[in-house]
Design a protein around this motif. Structure first.
Motif, PDB file in Angstrom:
ATOM      1  N   GLY A 260      32.928 -38.150   7.646  1.00  0.00           N
ATOM      2  CA  GLY A 260      33.809 -38.338   6.499  1.00  0.00           C
ATOM      3  C   GLY A 260      33.297 -37.750   5.206  1.00  0.00           C
ATOM      4  N   VAL A 261      32.045 -37.314   5.162  1.00  0.00           N
ATOM      5  CA  VAL A 261      31.467 -36.750   3.937  1.00  0.00           C
ATOM      6  C   VAL A 261      31.340 -35.240   4.019  1.00  0.00           C
TER       7      VAL A 261
ATOM      8  N   HIS B 120      24.462 -41.959   3.027  1.00  0.00           N
ATOM      9  CA  HIS B 120      25.690 -41.347   3.534  1.00  0.00           C
ATOM     10  C   HIS B 120      26.927 -42.148   3.130  1.00  0.00           C
ATOM     11  N   LYS B 121      26.910 -43.455   3.390  1.00  0.00           N
ATOM     12  CA  LYS B 121      28.117 -44.257   3.253  1.00  0.00           C
ATOM     13  C   LYS B 121      28.428 -44.604   1.813  1.00  0.00           C
ATOM     14  N   VAL B 122      27.405 -44.949   1.052  1.00  0.00           N
ATOM     15  CA  VAL B 122      27.613 -45.403  -0.318  1.00  0.00           C
ATOM     16  C   VAL B 122      27.544 -44.237  -1.308  1.00  0.00           C
ATOM     17  N   HIS B 123      26.448 -43.463  -1.213  1.00  0.00           N
ATOM     18  CA  HIS B 123      26.259 -42.373  -2.171  1.00  0.00           C
ATOM     19  C   HIS B 123      26.888 -41.060  -1.711  1.00  0.00           C
ATOM     20  N   ARG B 124      27.322 -41.015  -0.442  1.00  0.00           N
ATOM     21  CA  ARG B 124      28.079 -39.884   0.095  1.00  0.00           C
ATOM     22  C   ARG B 124      27.332 -38.558  -0.102  1.00  0.00           C
ATOM     23  N   ILE B 125      26.086 -38.556   0.318  1.00  0.00           N
ATOM     24  CA  ILE B 125      25.241 -37.373   0.186  1.00  0.00           C
ATOM     25  C   ILE B 125      25.375 -36.525   1.455  1.00  0.00           C
TER      26      ILE B 125
END
Length: 1013
Positions: free
Chosen positions: A50-51, A189-194
């Protein structure tokens, strides 16, 4: 092959280690084939998430590999299905090797192994593509079950099986060590979407799979060492052979003749083989069932004891929030505070018949049942009824706890102390997993995050187990002889230390984020985050209680924790916690958490010695009286303006903290007090039970943190037209008008109004008064907000919170001048609104009774707002003034000196809440009624941010008051229709005063483009 018997085929003999080897090969084949085929056929599809996709993400996760595409998914599932037989067989064989007549742990591990296998099948066959939530729950369950499975199997591996022990040790350490970086990269990945973080996460996810298979492969070494075989085939013995069988010793080899064959050879005269076999089978099953129950009984009793301790702490910690509901509404002493004295009920233990009854099995069972009255009070809609029932339940709970704590021998007291510590840790964990609310508190219900029915049902099962528990199966047998004589100890210091200790646990460790709130300084974040690092508090508590359990195994080492030097270490940690902020301050808090939990057996030993010298009733009553006095003193440090004599407690948290530790210090070895060495030990079985429980609670805390990490990325609702909706709401300490938790009611209105910036006041709940709670958890997790909780509980304010959909560039916490009344908090923050830094201020000023405070506070706020002139500002605050009130009232000071505009200066019907602004285009102003959430409405201002590097050229009154109907504006500017009073409103809320939001036209310059300049 075994030797043949005349007329029969040779039986088939299978080495049990072959099953283990087959399991290893099949598991590796399933996962590695899926990885190879997936990369060959669908590489870019399985690395995409998703990112980001390829090339930022270039290695697939386990879930994407095994669950998304044909044919790798199908091949994988076929191999895993084939592997199910060997896996169940290994669980049974491992139990066969480890079973013991003296321990119930192998039976427990057998159950864990079955559940672990079933959960594995669950997340394998229900993929994230099928049902993401179910897949995650089963995966998390599998990881949690690995904790007792791995460490339990390692503990039961024979010492001479060095290869198996070595493999289990390094694979289990590597497995749980890999969880830390895996969780870290998942958050990235999930929170900061790096981009790329998920690839790194995937490496550790695959390592868990490989390590898990490697760990299970070690059972092959055990089976080889035991030379365990499985024989398939018939065997008929002669009479002489039957005699040999009957005399032969038991062997670990399964190739011996079957019991059915042996009993057939020695059958009684007059009974057919089928009749005899049926009776023998029934007897064998009955014996096996009884044996399994007997082995499991101590474990079941231990679990029941811990849960009943959890019930005690839940009722006790519910008392103060339930009664202070009335104090809050009256802003003073209301009389209901006398409910605190319900804790003094152990005084009745001074009556010999009552004490004899309370110490009996029947009496304790009855007291446990009466405690449930408090939990069941959630059914009542009346706050007063709930308070009366909780007070009654608290009386029963404290009597029952006193009977548990002070009865029995030295080992029994040590056991009860550690169970009490585990129960307290479980209450904190349950809050951490349930948005800072204990799920069985009576002031929460199914609408506010409660699981009351489940909690009561489990409590009834635990009470039934306690009532019908065989005496010989109790975790610690009560001593029939007199307790070990204690050294000459003065009873009063022991009572003081117990009371001080109970309050310290309650006030500092009642919620894992309380210590973080003490150290919080705002943005940019340079310390722990309450919602993400609370598990560190739990780990520190686990370390402390684990140390106590370990040292309690020996009389010579246990007393180390009672040395005055250890008190100095704990006091130094408390000093760091109080005087420092961010990670340094929190590190001190972690030291305090470990210190306090490690003292549980020490304090209980001193209290028991005091009870032997001064009597149980007197010792327990004084201890609970100390708790009550600390409860009042800690509240008075911030509520001093509303209570007689409060000025002596004003902002004296340091004094209260010092008094706590001074009281706890009385439990240490001081020759002047006669506190000599105490011989308090714990059995090995109880030690193991406590250690396994601590390991399980640690894993659950980490998984709760992972599960509750917000997945909704904070983004403004209307980025296209650059609209900002900002609201201010005084939420009355998160207790609604019916005395229930109001987090979800607040969330629903904030969600419907689509607010981008929210100021919440009266929010500092990290006190025993309010249950050590965090009002931001549900809102931040469900709606996606950046959170600044403002000055912490050690800053003696009622609290302020800033929620923002926009990134918070930086924030500063202020304690506004307050020479006479309550200390006023303020948050000054710069938010990145569509590329433009906008200053937002949230504040709670003093009350009407302190005009000097309000004048000085208004002057300071005006200075803060004017300091950034002419840059944009939004003020959201509780001011206590009439509109247009002249100096020294706050209104004129703040508007004129702060160089800001009132949201609508023609609204004369205001007193507490105000919205001021500058440098923005205001397009709407709404007042929304409070419903049942609080005693104050929500006010909302809607603004348009000028384009980047543009300023407002005409801020004259004429330009600002171009009134409009909503129909003249684009629908992006409209507020929800269902809240209009003519449509009935929603959830008790509706637009009031004007019965509609007020709308304003955008000036022509706001509709232009940068080229117009």
């Amino acid at each position: 092959m075994a030797p043949s018997v005349a007329g029969k085929r040779d039986p088939f003999v299978l080495h049990a280690s072959t099953i283990a080897r087959a399991h290893t090969y099949l598991a590796f084949a399933a996962f590695l084939s899926a990885l190879a085929i997936g990369c060959a056929l669908h590489y870019k599809k399985i690395v995409k998430n998703g990112v980001a996709g390829y090339p930022e993400e270039w290695f697939p996760s386990v879930s994407a590999t095994i669950g998304d595409w044909y044919p790798e998914r199908n091949i994988f599932q076929i191999l895993i299905a084939i592997n199910a037989g060997p896996r169940f067989a290994l669980v049974a064989l491992q139990y066969y090797l480890h079973r013991s007549a003296t321990s119930s742990i192998p039976g427990f591990l057998f159950l864990v192994g079955l559940l672990r296998t079933l959960s594995c099948g669950g997340w394998v066959f229900i993929t994230s593509s099928d049902d993401h939530d179910v897949h995650d729950v089963l995966m998390v369950s599998y990881i949690v079950l690995n904790l007792p499975w791995m460490f339990g199997s390692l503990a039961f591996t024979p010492a001479n099986h060095t290869a198996a022990r070595r493999r289990r040790r390094w694979t289990s350490i590597a497995f749980f060590g890999s969880l830390v970086p895996m969780i870290y990269f998942f958050i990235q990945h999930k929170v900061h979407r790096i981009p790329g973080a998920y690839t790194r996460y995937s490496f550790f996810e695959w390592s868990l799979i490989l390590l898990d298979v490697m760990y299970d492969s070690s059972v092959e070494l055990d089976l080889q060492a035991a030379d365990l075989k499985i024989t398939v085939g018939n065997f008929v013995a002669t009479s002489s052979e039957a005699d040999k069988i009957a005399d032969a010793p038991l062997s670990s080899s399964a190739s011996a003749p079957t019991p059915a064959a042996a009993t057939t050879a020695v059958k009684s005269a007059g009974e057919s083989p089928s009749q005899l076999n049926g009776k023998e089978a029934t007897a064998t099953k009955a014996t096996a069932t009884q044996s399994l129950y007997a082995r499991a009984q101590p474990t079941v009793s231990f679990v029941s004891d811990v849960y009943l301790s959890y019930i005690f702490w839940s009722v006790f910690t519910a008392l103060t929030p339930t009664l202070f509901y009335f104090s809050i509404w009256q802003l003073g002493i209301s009389g209901q505070e006398l409910a605190l004295l319900s804790s003094l009920s152990p005084l009745f233990l001074g009556i010999p018949p009552f004490k004899e009854w309370a110490y009996s099995r029947e009496g304790r069972t009855t007291l446990h049942v009466l405690t449930l009255v408090g939990l069941a009070s959630y059914l009542s809609s009346s706050p007063m009824t709930r308070l009366l029932l909780v007070s009654f339940a608290n009386s029963a709970a404290t009597v029952g706890a006193t009977a548990e704590w002070f009865d029995g021998d030295d080992e029994g007291v040590a056991y009860q102390a550690l169970v009490t510590g585990l129960g307290f840790l479980l209450t904190s964990l349950s809050k951490h997993a349930n948005h800072s609310n204990n799920p069985i508190w009576p002031f929460v219900n199914e609408n506010s995050g409660g699981y009351n029915k489940t909690g009561i049902a489990l409590a009834l099962l635990a009470i039934l187990e306690f009532a019908y528990r065989p005496v010989q199966s109790q975790p610690v047998k009560p001593s029939k002889s007199a307790p070990t004589p204690a050294p000459q100890t003065q009873w009063f210091p022991g009572a003081i230390s117990l009371g001080s200790f109970i309050f310290s646990l309650h006030s500092l460790l009642g919620d894992p984020s309380t210590l973080i709130a003490w150290s919080w300084t705002g943005y940019p974040i340079t310390g722990p985050i309450p919602s993400q690092h609370g598990s560190l508090t739990h780990l520190a508590q686990v370390l402390g209680l684990g140390l106590a359990a370990f040292l309690a195994g020996s009389v010579s080492t246990f007393d180390v924790l009672a040395h005055p030097l250890y008190l100095a270490l704990g006091s130094a940690s408390a000093y760091v916690m109080y005087t420092h902020k961010d990670w340094t301050g929190y590190a001190g808090g972690l030291g305090v958490a470990a210190f306090l939990m490690s003292l549980v057996p020490t304090v209980w030993a001193r209290a028991r010695a005091a009870a032997l010298g001064g009597g149980v009733a007197k010792t327990a009553a004084v201890a609970w009286l100390v708790v009550c006095l600390f409860d009042v003193a800690s509240v008075f440090t911030v509520a001093y303006a509303f209570v007689p004599g409060g000025e002596y407690f004003r902002e004296r948290t340091n004094w209260v903290l010092a008094a706590q530790f001074a009281g706890i210090g009385l439990a240490f070895r001081w020759p002047a007090l006669g506190n000599g060495s105490m011989a308090l030990t714990l059995s090995k079985r109880a030690q193991y039970a406590v250690q396994y429980a601590l390991a399980l609670l640690s894993a659950l805390s980490l998984l709760a943190t992972l599960y509750h990490i917000p997945t909704v990325v904070p983004t403004p609702h209307r980025p296209g037209p650059r609209i900002v909706r900002a609201g201010i709401w005084t939420v009355h300490f998160g207790i609604d008008n019916r005395g229930r938790d109001s987090q979800r009611l607040m969330r629903d209105l904030i969600k419907d109004m689509e607010l981008d910036v929210v100021g919440l006041l009266e929010t500092d709940l990290h006190r025993v008064t309010f249950g050590n709670r965090d009002l931001t958890r549900v809102i931040a997790e469900d709606l996606g907000f950046h959170v600044d909780i403002g000055p912490g509980p050690n800053q003696h304010t009622w609290g302020a919170v800033l929620l923002s959909k926009f990134p918070i560039i930086n924030s500063t916490h202020h304690l506004l001048p307050s020479p006479d009344g309550e200390l006023a908090p303020a948050i000054e923050a710069y938010l990145n609104m569509f590329g433009t830094p906008v200053k937002v201020i949230v504040s709670h000023n003093g009350q009407e009774e302190t005009p000097l405070d309000r004048e000085l506070q208004a002057t300071e706020l005006a200075r803060i707002m004017a300091g950034s002139y002419p840059d944009p500002v939004i003020f959201l605050g509780y001011v206590v003034t009439k509109p247009h009130a002249p100096r020294p009232a706050p209104y004129q000071i703040m508007v004129e000196d702060g160089k800001v505009f009132d949201i609508d200066d023609e609204d004369a019907d205001r007193w507490c809440e105000y919205i001021f602004y500058r440098g923005l285009y205001r397009t709407s102003y709404a007042r929304v009624s409070r419903g049942i959430v609080t005693d104050t409405e929500m006010q909302i201002g809607q603004f348009v941010v000028p384009p980047y590097k543009r300023t407002i050229r005409d801020d004259s009154r004429t330009a600002r008051y171009l009134r409009s109907f909503k129909e003249w504006l684009p629908e992006d500017h409209w507020f929800p229709m269902e809240y209009y009073p003519e449509l009935g409103g929603k959830n008790g809320h509706g637009y009031h005063v004007f019965n509609t939001p007020l709308y304003y036209k955008l000036p022509d310059e706001a509709l232009g483009t940068p080229s117009d300049d």
